[in-house]
Design a protein around this motif. Structure first.
Motif, PDB file in Angstrom:
ATOM      1  N   ARG A   1      85.269   9.209   1.811  1.00 23.55           N
ATOM      2  CA  ARG A   1      84.404   8.878   2.941  1.00 23.55           C
ATOM      3  C   ARG A   1      84.787   9.751   4.124  1.00 23.55           C
ATOM      4  O   ARG A   1      85.690   9.450   4.875  1.00 23.55           O
ATOM      5  N   ARG A   2      84.053  10.825   4.289  1.00 27.68           N
ATOM      6  CA  ARG A   2      84.409  11.819   5.294  1.00 27.68           C
ATOM      7  C   ARG A   2      83.969  11.439   6.697  1.00 27.68           C
ATOM      8  O   ARG A   2      84.607  11.787   7.659  1.00 27.68           O
ATOM      9  N   TYR A   3      82.821  10.791   6.810  1.00 27.37           N
ATOM     10  CA  TYR A   3      82.242  10.509   8.119  1.00 27.37           C
ATOM     11  C   TYR A   3      81.938   9.017   8.238  1.00 27.37           C
ATOM     12  O   TYR A   3      81.605   8.374   7.251  1.00 27.37           O
ATOM     13  N   PRO A   4      81.994   8.482   9.453  1.00 25.12           N
ATOM     14  CA  PRO A   4      81.657   7.067   9.642  1.00 25.12           C
ATOM     15  C   PRO A   4      80.217   6.743   9.232  1.00 25.12           C
ATOM     16  O   PRO A   4      79.901   5.596   8.952  1.00 25.12           O
ATOM     17  N   THR A   5      79.364   7.747   9.181  1.00 23.29           N
ATOM     18  CA  THR A   5      77.966   7.520   8.822  1.00 23.29           C
ATOM     19  C   THR A   5      77.749   7.473   7.307  1.00 23.29           C
ATOM     20  O   THR A   5      76.652   7.134   6.868  1.00 23.29           O
ATOM     21  N   ASP A   6      78.758   7.808   6.506  1.00 25.61           N
ATOM     22  CA  ASP A   6      78.600   7.779   5.050  1.00 25.61           C
ATOM     23  C   ASP A   6      78.280   6.367   4.573  1.00 25.61           C
ATOM     24  O   ASP A   6      78.765   5.384   5.126  1.00 25.61           O
ATOM     25  N   LEU A   7      77.469   6.293   3.536  1.00 24.86           N
ATOM     26  CA  LEU A   7      77.123   5.006   2.944  1.00 24.86           C
ATOM     27  C   LEU A   7      78.360   4.337   2.357  1.00 24.86           C
ATOM     28  O   LEU A   7      79.180   4.993   1.714  1.00 24.86           O
ATOM     29  N   THR A   8      78.469   3.041   2.550  1.00 22.14           N
ATOM     30  CA  THR A   8      79.515   2.289   1.871  1.00 22.14           C
ATOM     31  C   THR A   8      79.049   2.071   0.429  1.00 22.14           C
ATOM     32  O   THR A   8      77.863   2.265   0.107  1.00 22.14           O
ATOM     33  N   ASP A   9      79.959   1.659  -0.431  1.00 22.62           N
ATOM     34  CA  ASP A   9      79.574   1.379  -1.815  1.00 22.62           C
ATOM     35  C   ASP A   9      78.524   0.280  -1.873  1.00 22.62           C
ATOM     36  O   ASP A   9      77.583   0.361  -2.670  1.00 22.62           O
ATOM     37  N   GLU A  10      78.654  -0.729  -1.031  1.00 22.52           N
ATOM     38  CA  GLU A  10      77.690  -1.831  -1.016  1.00 22.52           C
ATOM     39  C   GLU A  10      76.302  -1.337  -0.582  1.00 22.52           C
ATOM     40  O   GLU A  10      75.290  -1.677  -1.192  1.00 22.52           O
ATOM     41  N   GLU A  11      76.254  -0.509   0.461  1.00 23.25           N
ATOM     42  CA  GLU A  11      74.971   0.040   0.912  1.00 23.25           C
ATOM     43  C   GLU A  11      74.341   0.888  -0.186  1.00 23.25           C
ATOM     44  O   GLU A  11      73.135   0.823  -0.428  1.00 23.25           O
ATOM     45  N   TRP A  12      75.164   1.697  -0.854  1.00 20.73           N
ATOM     46  CA  TRP A  12      74.666   2.571  -1.906  1.00 20.73           C
ATOM     47  C   TRP A  12      74.065   1.746  -3.054  1.00 20.73           C
ATOM     48  O   TRP A  12      72.997   2.067  -3.571  1.00 20.73           O
ATOM     49  N   GLU A  13      74.731   0.671  -3.432  1.00 15.98           N
ATOM     50  CA  GLU A  13      74.230  -0.171  -4.519  1.00 15.98           C
ATOM     51  C   GLU A  13      72.890  -0.805  -4.162  1.00 15.98           C
ATOM     52  O   GLU A  13      72.050  -1.022  -5.025  1.00 15.98           O
ATOM     53  N   ARG A  14      72.678  -1.097  -2.896  1.00 14.47           N
ATOM     54  CA  ARG A  14      71.401  -1.691  -2.473  1.00 14.47           C
ATOM     55  C   ARG A  14      70.277  -0.667  -2.411  1.00 14.47           C
ATOM     56  O   ARG A  14      69.122  -0.984  -2.660  1.00 14.47           O
ATOM     57  N   VAL A  15      70.609   0.554  -2.057  1.00 12.09           N
ATOM     58  CA  VAL A  15      69.607   1.605  -1.862  1.00 12.09           C
ATOM     59  C   VAL A  15      69.245   2.299  -3.172  1.00 12.09           C
ATOM     60  O   VAL A  15      68.096   2.685  -3.376  1.00 12.09           O
ATOM     61  N   ARG A  16      70.201   2.445  -4.058  1.00 16.43           N
ATOM     62  CA  ARG A  16      70.009   3.237  -5.276  1.00 16.43           C
ATOM     63  C   ARG A  16      68.777   2.844  -6.092  1.00 16.43           C
ATOM     64  O   ARG A  16      68.040   3.729  -6.556  1.00 16.43           O
ATOM     65  N   PRO A  17      68.470   1.550  -6.275  1.00 13.14           N
ATOM     66  CA  PRO A  17      67.302   1.207  -7.109  1.00 13.14           C
ATOM     67  C   PRO A  17      65.955   1.693  -6.572  1.00 13.14           C
ATOM     68  O   PRO A  17      65.011   1.858  -7.344  1.00 13.14           O
TER      69      PRO A  17
END
Length: 106
Positions: free
Chosen positions: A19-35
């Motif tokens: 996680r390089r930047y504070p704006t990077d997606l968290t794992d939880e956010e990614w799991e919600r967006v991916r579908p």
């Protein structure tokens, strides 16, 4: 005396490096967006981009208000990120128009 690195320390270090930047997606956010993201084509070439990184780049741009050409190189070529941005905007616009038309039809 030196400090022993435990498995927990290594996991936290990996998460920090990933996680390089504070704006990077968290794992939880990614799991919600991916579908809701476009699925890769079943034929032809496999996608060469990581859509999570593309979204990270878009979030970085939105938060920092930097120009496309000033996008940090860790996100890949700015032209690629821009192409995906345009694709997402068109998809979102058409999805929104479809939803509005469906609501009006009901």
């Amino acid at each position: 005396m030196g400090r022993m690195w435990t498995k927990d320390h290594r996991e936290r270090q990996k998460a920090f490096e990933r996680r390089r930047y504070p704006t990077d997606l968290t794992d939880e956010e990614w799991e919600r967006v991916r579908p809701i993201l476009p699925q890769p084509a079943r034929r032809g070439h496999k996608p060469k981009v990581n859509l999570r990184e593309i979204l990270n780049a878009m979030r970085y741009l939105a938060r920092t208000d930097c120009g496309w050409r000033m996008l940090p190189h860790e996100f890949g070529p700015w032209q690629t990120v821009y192409w995906w941005f345009r694709r997402f905007v068109r998809r979102l616009l058409f999805q929104t128009l479809h939803d509005v038309a469906l609501m009006l039809d009901r």
